[in-house]
Each structure stands twice: as structure tokens, then as C-alpha cells.
Design an enzyme around this catalytic site. Structure first.
Site, short mmCIF file in Angstrom:
data_model
loop_
_atom_site.label_atom_id
_atom_site.label_comp_id
_atom_site.label_asym_id
_atom_site.label_seq_id
_atom_site.Cartn_x
_atom_site.Cartn_y
_atom_site.Cartn_z
N LYS A 91 -4.25 -9.85 -7.64
CA LYS A 91 -5.50 -10.27 -7.00
C LYS A 91 -6.64 -9.34 -7.42
CE LYS A 91 -5.21 -7.63 -2.77
NZ LYS A 91 -5.37 -7.48 -1.37
N LYS A 99 0.83 -1.21 0.00
CA LYS A 99 0.00 0.00 0.00
C LYS A 99 0.85 1.25 0.00
CE LYS A 99 -4.58 -1.36 1.43
NZ LYS A 99 -5.73 -1.13 2.30
N LYS A 104 -10.42 -3.90 -4.99
CA LYS A 104 -11.29 -2.72 -5.04
C LYS A 104 -10.55 -1.50 -5.56
CE LYS A 104 -13.64 -3.54 -0.68
NZ LYS A 104 -13.57 -3.17 0.73
P1 AMP Z 1 -10.94 -5.49 2.11
O1 AMP Z 1 -11.64 -5.14 0.88
O2 AMP Z 1 -9.47 -5.26 2.02
O3 AMP Z 1 -11.55 -4.90 3.34
O4 AMP Z 1 -11.11 -7.06 2.26
C1 AMP Z 1 -12.23 -7.67 2.82
C2 AMP Z 1 -12.08 -9.18 2.85
O5 AMP Z 1 -12.04 -9.70 1.51
C3 AMP Z 1 -10.79 -9.68 3.52
O6 AMP Z 1 -11.09 -10.86 4.25
C4 AMP Z 1 -9.89 -9.99 2.37
O7 AMP Z 1 -8.91 -10.96 2.67
C5 AMP Z 1 -10.89 -10.52 1.34
N1 AMP Z 1 -10.41 -10.35 -0.03
C6 AMP Z 1 -10.08 -9.17 -0.64
N2 AMP Z 1 -9.68 -9.39 -1.91
C7 AMP Z 1 -9.77 -10.73 -2.11
C8 AMP Z 1 -9.51 -11.58 -3.24
N3 AMP Z 1 -9.08 -11.09 -4.41
N4 AMP Z 1 -9.72 -12.91 -3.09
C9 AMP Z 1 -10.15 -13.42 -1.91
N5 AMP Z 1 -10.41 -12.68 -0.83
C10 AMP Z 1 -10.23 -11.35 -0.91
#
Ligand code: AMP
Ligand code: TRP
Length: 329
Positions: free
Chosen positions: A199, A117, A202
């Protein structure tokens, strides 16, 4: 400490929620709930974490509501789980400070998400980004959490929460439960549709990276059509074929068909047929979520969040009182 097993997890309200968030996180919370009837589940909207990257205030408050609605639309029943905003429970930041003071800098410097990040946001490498995992540890440890279901990218942070818990317990006596991590091997890391090396994310610069839970059928069709594929034309899963394997994983998650059955179904067919079928299944998969989403009333949502915050705070305030006493405050 409770006898019921407790799980805690959270998602940042930073815009869209994509299939990676759904299958990497939310889906597993729901599966765990189905498997174990006697489970205490905390679904947090981690709005303080979102602030490590600048958020426009009016957009942030909308995103918080939207994420809460999505939790419910995905099937998290507020009468069975506690849905709440991190910022509604001040004990999260209070405990984070106390834990900051026992967390070695070197542990935080090792965190790969911080490194990634700060690379992505060179003009805003703030202290919050660095201490982000300590706030996450506070989130988890406040609730005597047994398991934290997350995607692969968060595993290192949960492991740090264990390290911090152990350190606190050694210094001040048994206080925190060491949390376990639950990562679903199938959906641990969904890849970007436009680049299987990365990956699904968002914060991607292109919306062709992901499918959002709110994408309309037209958009799903466009994105799947444009999704990168590997050389060759067979619908076959394998390490050397990361793009089609990722699409097949998504197909399998959305339909509950095994990879083997998907391979069989598409013998002698090409990417075009596969993508058409995947689009149809994804549209059908998203439809009920979107329908439920549009039916949630704003006032009802406010009441759910308020109540969730009160319930969470009952537990969090007891824990912080115990911590303060142990520390000598
Ligand atoms: P965040 O959007 O960073 O708050 O992530 C929310 C949840 O989604 C967390 O448990 C992340 O590990 C999971 N996550 C985010 N991106 C991925 C992805 N590409 N594949 C699987 N899990 C994900
Ligand atoms: N850091 C997590 C992410 O970016 C979100 C998060 C914050 C979280 N606190 C948490 C996840 C506690 C699980 C438990 O995805």
C-alpha cells in the site's frame, strides 16, 4: 445522544500526507459533508497515536501544525467541522485506560496492523503499539460516533471499537453507540507507486512509494515517470495489471473521469502518454491545495486548534463523567 449524525476520523501527524491519506480519508470526509448538510464532523490530529513510533519532539510539533493546515487547505472548513488535537482532550487517554481493562488481549493480538508494525519496528515493540486500537476505540466512542470514514487498513480497528462498545454496554448498561465504518471502495487502498504489491505508505523507505500533497510539479513528474508499470503497454484496468490499474484509479480520483472513459481516451496510446497526462492532472489537482496551505497564518491556526479542543472537550468530558459513574468511580 445527538440527533445529528456524527462522523469522527483522524490521521497521525507523522510526516507527509500522501494521496492514499487524502483519497482514503480526507476526501471522504469532504464528500460526506457535501452529501449530508446536517452532519457533525470531528477531524482529529491523533498525536498520541504517532508516539507509538519514536518522533523527534521538534519534528512532531511541526508535523502537528502541518497536518492541521492540510486539513484546512484540503477544504475542511473550521466553521463547519471541529479540527483538534487528540492530546488537547485528556479524556481520550482516560477513557482508553478504562477500555483497556475490558479489552481481551486475544482481540489485540489479532490486529494485523500491530503484527505488521511490530515486524517493521523490531527494536521498538512498545506497549503503546499493542494497545493502540484501544486508544482509537476511545477516540471514536467518546463522541457517540455514527460513522468512521477510513481507508481499508483501519477497518479492523473500527470493528474492534464496536466489540469494545458492546462489551462495555453489556457490563455496565447502554453507554456507547456502536460505530459504523465507511470505506470508499474506489480509494480504500491506494498502492505504492514503486511496488503495487504494497500500500502507499508514509513510512516507506523510498519517496518513490507515494505522492505527497506537498510535492512540487518537478517531483510529481519524476515520481510518475519512475512509477512501476505492468508488462504490456495498454492502458487497461484489471486485476492482473495492478500497477497500471492503481495509476488509473489515481487518475480517475484526481479528474473524476470514469475508468471506462480513461481507457477510451488512451486507446492506441502508451504508458508515456498516460503518465504525462496523469502528471499534468496531479499537478493541477495539488496546486490549489498547496496555494491554500501556504496562505494559512500560524496564529489563526492556533486559535482554530484551541477552539476545536474546547468544543471536543465539552462532549468528551460529559461522556467520561457518565462512564465513571457507571463504573462506580
Ligand atoms: P495514517 O497515515 O495511518 O494515520 O492514516 C490516515 C488515514 O489514511 C486512515 O484512514 C488510513 O486508512 C488512510 N490510508 C493510509 N494509507 C492509505 C492508502 N494507501 N490507501 C487508502 N487509504 C489510506
Ligand atoms: N489509527 C488510525 C490510522 O493509523 C488513526 C486514528 C486514530 C483514527 N484514531 C482514530 C482514525 C479514530 C479514525 C478514528 O490511520
Amino acid at each position: 445522544m445527538t440527533s445529528k449524525k456524527r462522523i469522527f476520523s483522524g490521521i497521525q501527524p507523522t510526516g507527509i500526507i500522501h494521496l492514499g491519506n487524502y483519497f482514503g480519508a480526507i476526501y471522504n470526509w469532504i464528500q460526506l459533508l457535501k452529501k449530508e448538510k446536517d452532519l457533525d464532523v470531528f477531524c482529529c490530529i491523533v498525536d498520541y497515536h504517532a508516539l507509538t513510533v519514536f518522533q523527534k519532539p521538534e519534528v512532531l510539533s511541526e508535523n502537528i501544525k502541518q497536518l492541521a493546515k492540510l486539513y484546512i487547505a484540503c477544504g475542511l472548513d473550521p466553521s463547519r467541522v471541529t479540527i483538534f488535537r487528540q492530546s488537547a482532550v485528556p479524556e481520550h487517554t482516560e477513557l482508553a485506560w478504562l477500555l483497556n481493562c475490558i479489552t481481551p488481549m486475544a482481540e489485540l493480538e489479532r490486529m494485523t496492523q500491530y503484527k505488521d508494525k511490530s515486524e517493521q519496528h523490531k527494536s521498538n515493540i512498545n506497549a503503546g503499539l499493542f494497545t493502540y486500537p484501544v486508544l482509537m476505540a476511545a477516540d471514536i466512542l467518546l463522541y457517540d460516533t455514527d460513522f468512521v470514514p477510513v481507508g481499508e487498513d483501519q477497518k479492523q480497528h473500527v470493528e474492534l471499537a464496536r466489540v469494545i462498545a458492546k462489551k462495555f454496554n453489556n457490563l455496565y448498561g447502554e453507554t456507547f453507540k456502536e460505530p459504523g465504518v465507511y470505506v470508499n471502495p474506489v480509494s480504500a487502498r491506494l498502492r505504492a507507486l514503486d511496488n503495487p504489491e504494497k500500500k502507499m505508505s508514509k513510512s516507506a523507505s523510498s519517496e518513490y512509494n507515494y505522492i505527497s500533497l506537498t510535492d512540487t510539479p518537478d517531483i510529481v513528474e519524476k515520481k510518475i515517470k519512475k512509477a512501476v508499470t505492468d508488462s504490456g503497454s495498454e492502458i487497461k484496468y484489471g486485476e492482473a495489471r495492478p500497477a497500471i490499474s492503481n495509476l488509473m484509479t489515481i487518475y480517475s480520483l484526481a479528474t473524476e473521469m470514469s475508468i471506462k472513459d480513461i481507457e477510451k481516451k488512451f486507446i492506441g496510446k502508451g504508458y508515456g502518454d498516460f503518465k504525462k497526462s496523469l502528471t499534468e492532472h496531479l499537478v493541477n489537482f495539488l496546486k490549489p491545495i498547496q496555494k491554500k496551505l501556504s496562505a494559512i497564518d500560524d496564529n489563526e491556526l492556533e486559535a482554530i486548534l484551541k477552539n476545536g479542543g474546547i468544543e471536543a472537550r465539552k462532549i468528551a468530558s460529559k461522556k467520561v463523567a457518565e462512564v465513571r459513574e457507571k463504573i462506580g468511580l
